[in-house]
Structure formats: structure tokens, C-alpha cells
Design a protein around this motif. Sequence first.
Motif, PDB file in Angstrom:
ATOM      1  N   VAL A   7       0.835  -1.198   0.000  1.00  0.00           N
ATOM      2  CA  VAL A   7       0.000   0.000   0.000  1.00  0.00           C
ATOM      3  C   VAL A   7       0.871   1.250   0.000  1.00  0.00           C
ATOM      4  O   VAL A   7       2.025   1.233   0.448  1.00  0.00           O
ATOM      5  N   LYS A   8       0.294   2.328  -0.525  1.00  0.00           N
ATOM      6  CA  LYS A   8       0.985   3.613  -0.593  1.00  0.00           C
ATOM      7  C   LYS A   8       1.423   4.019   0.812  1.00  0.00           C
ATOM      8  O   LYS A   8       0.663   3.912   1.758  1.00  0.00           O
ATOM      9  N   GLY A   9       2.667   4.462   0.919  1.00  0.00           N
ATOM     10  CA  GLY A   9       3.212   4.898   2.200  1.00  0.00           C
ATOM     11  C   GLY A   9       3.948   3.810   2.960  1.00  0.00           C
ATOM     12  O   GLY A   9       4.515   4.073   4.021  1.00  0.00           O
ATOM     13  N   ALA A  10       3.982   2.587   2.433  1.00  0.00           N
ATOM     14  CA  ALA A  10       4.588   1.465   3.146  1.00  0.00           C
ATOM     15  C   ALA A  10       6.086   1.644   3.392  1.00  0.00           C
ATOM     16  O   ALA A  10       6.636   1.089   4.346  1.00  0.00           O
ATOM     17  N   TYR A  11       6.747   2.422   2.553  1.00  0.00           N
ATOM     18  CA  TYR A  11       8.197   2.587   2.682  1.00  0.00           C
ATOM     19  C   TYR A  11       8.598   3.867   3.405  1.00  0.00           C
ATOM     20  O   TYR A  11       9.772   4.058   3.727  1.00  0.00           O
ATOM     21  N   ALA A  12       7.661   4.762   3.663  1.00  0.00           N
ATOM     22  CA  ALA A  12       7.973   6.108   4.162  1.00  0.00           C
ATOM     23  C   ALA A  12       8.813   6.101   5.433  1.00  0.00           C
ATOM     24  O   ALA A  12       9.852   6.777   5.507  1.00  0.00           O
ATOM     25  N   ALA A  13       8.403   5.366   6.449  1.00  0.00           N
ATOM     26  CA  ALA A  13       9.130   5.358   7.720  1.00  0.00           C
ATOM     27  C   ALA A  13      10.535   4.792   7.547  1.00  0.00           C
ATOM     28  O   ALA A  13      11.503   5.315   8.099  1.00  0.00           O
ATOM     29  N   SER A  14      10.654   3.719   6.765  1.00  0.00           N
ATOM     30  CA  SER A  14      11.952   3.102   6.543  1.00  0.00           C
ATOM     31  C   SER A  14      12.901   4.052   5.806  1.00  0.00           C
ATOM     32  O   SER A  14      14.068   4.199   6.182  1.00  0.00           O
ATOM     33  N   LEU A  15      12.404   4.705   4.772  1.00  0.00           N
ATOM     34  CA  LEU A  15      13.249   5.636   4.016  1.00  0.00           C
ATOM     35  C   LEU A  15      13.678   6.814   4.882  1.00  0.00           C
ATOM     36  O   LEU A  15      14.830   7.263   4.817  1.00  0.00           O
ATOM     37  N   LYS A  16      12.783   7.304   5.720  1.00  0.00           N
ATOM     38  CA  LYS A  16      13.126   8.402   6.628  1.00  0.00           C
ATOM     39  C   LYS A  16      14.193   7.944   7.617  1.00  0.00           C
ATOM     40  O   LYS A  16      15.175   8.647   7.859  1.00  0.00           O
ATOM     41  N   ARG A  17      14.021   6.759   8.191  1.00  0.00           N
ATOM     42  CA  ARG A  17      14.981   6.228   9.154  1.00  0.00           C
ATOM     43  C   ARG A  17      16.365   6.077   8.502  1.00  0.00           C
ATOM     44  O   ARG A  17      17.384   6.447   9.090  1.00  0.00           O
ATOM     45  N   LEU A  18      16.400   5.546   7.293  1.00  0.00           N
ATOM     46  CA  LEU A  18      17.678   5.401   6.590  1.00  0.00           C
ATOM     47  C   LEU A  18      18.350   6.754   6.383  1.00  0.00           C
ATOM     48  O   LEU A  18      19.555   6.911   6.618  1.00  0.00           O
ATOM     49  N   ARG A  19      17.556   7.757   5.941  1.00  0.00           N
ATOM     50  CA  ARG A  19      18.103   9.111   5.751  1.00  0.00           C
ATOM     51  C   ARG A  19      18.643   9.666   7.062  1.00  0.00           C
ATOM     52  O   ARG A  19      19.750  10.199   7.113  1.00  0.00           O
ATOM     53  N   ASP A  20      17.846   9.551   8.116  1.00  0.00           N
ATOM     54  CA  ASP A  20      18.245  10.084   9.426  1.00  0.00           C
ATOM     55  C   ASP A  20      19.522   9.436   9.941  1.00  0.00           C
ATOM     56  O   ASP A  20      20.312  10.075  10.644  1.00  0.00           O
ATOM     57  N   GLU A  21      19.733   8.166   9.620  1.00  0.00           N
ATOM     58  CA  GLU A  21      20.918   7.439  10.080  1.00  0.00           C
ATOM     59  C   GLU A  21      22.077   7.519   9.093  1.00  0.00           C
ATOM     60  O   GLU A  21      23.135   6.936   9.332  1.00  0.00           O
ATOM     61  N   GLY A  22      21.864   8.225   7.973  1.00  0.00           N
ATOM     62  CA  GLY A  22      22.926   8.367   6.977  1.00  0.00           C
ATOM     63  C   GLY A  22      23.255   7.076   6.246  1.00  0.00           C
ATOM     64  O   GLY A  22      24.375   6.893   5.780  1.00  0.00           O
ATOM     65  N   ARG A  23      22.275   6.172   6.150  1.00  0.00           N
ATOM     66  CA  ARG A  23      22.485   4.897   5.462  1.00  0.00           C
ATOM     67  C   ARG A  23      21.732   4.886   4.142  1.00  0.00           C
ATOM     68  O   ARG A  23      20.858   5.706   3.915  1.00  0.00           O
ATOM     69  N   GLN A  24      22.083   3.926   3.280  1.00  0.00           N
ATOM     70  CA  GLN A  24      21.443   3.797   1.970  1.00  0.00           C
ATOM     71  C   GLN A  24      20.896   2.390   1.779  1.00  0.00           C
ATOM     72  O   GLN A  24      21.403   1.430   2.357  1.00  0.00           O
TER      73      GLN A  24
END
Length: 184
Positions: free
Chosen positions: A44-61
Motif C-alpha cells: 500500500v501507498k506509504g509502506a516505505y515512508a518510515a523506513s526511508l526516513k529512518r535510513l536518511r536520518d541514520e545516513g544509510r542507503q
Amino acid sequence: MAMDGQLEQKFCRVEGELAVTDGAVIEGYASLFEDRDRGGDIVVKGAYAASLKRLRDEGRQVKMLWQHDPAQPIGVWDEVREDERGLYVKGRLLEQVARAREAAALIAEGAIDGLSIGYRTVKAVKNDKGRRLLQELELWEVSLVTFPMLPSARVGAKGESRDDPPMRELARVFDDARRELARG
């Protein structure tokens, strides 16, 4: 697999093109929203949002792998984002890596046409038809793959239309082969 913390994978033959430009830059959709895959799951739409934000915040890819093999990274994803259609990715195959050069050649010739995600389910519910609605996913990697799982989408060589009769026939042959393999 349910929400037991194990790595899961979803394969996606993307509508449109997985393009290789300048010999190394690739882009396409690794996941399409609201589209049922062969396992019956729907992202569903939005399923990746939290994960992508967490990766950005932690400086990971998100990692770019060959066929989900963690021993075979072949490039880097410079852009991984959700849009209205799904999970869009754009990255670079590393020309210094032999497998990445092979992947570029295989994509250019249409031998590889799929993207697949490696993830852990954080939150999912069943709909009235018993299908899993994947509401939150922890995205680990996006791989280039030979056999994608999502039947409604495909990746083609640059300039190729998904409506070309030979491509429809080839997609049908691969779909039939996948069904046979699944029966085991």
C-alpha cells in the motif's frame, strides 16, 4: 512470511523501462502500489515512508545487489523514493565491478528486466479476500533480478513498448515457466 522479522523479497517487473544510460545509470520502479503479486500480497501507498526516513536520518542507503546476493553488491542507489506509483529507484552500476558490467550488458539486451526488494514486514493486515496488505516495510535492498514476481508490470529495453506483441508473448512464456517452477 508473516511479521516474524525475517527478510522477505518481492520481485517486480516494472511497467515502462529499466533504463541504462551512460553505460552505468539505471532507474525504474522496484515496487508498484496496490498491485497484487504472485504471492497475493499488495503493497500500500506509504509502506516505505518510515523506513526511508529512518535510513536518511541514520545516513544509510538502500543496497543495490545482484539477485539478492549480499556478497554481490553491484552499485549504489542514489535516489530511492515513494511517489504516486510506487517505489522509484535511480542509481549507478559500478563499472569497476565485473558483475555490474555484466548486469549493464544484460539489461541493455533485455536479458534482465526485473527489480526485486528485500525487506522485513513491520505491519500488515489481511483484506476481505485473505490477501496481505503490506502497510509498513523496512526496506533493506533493491536487487536486479532475472525472474520478477509482479505479473502486471515489466521492464524493457529503452524504446521498447510493453504492448509489442513479441514482448506480450515472451511475458506469457515467462509467466507459464514461473507457475511450473512454483508447483515444484
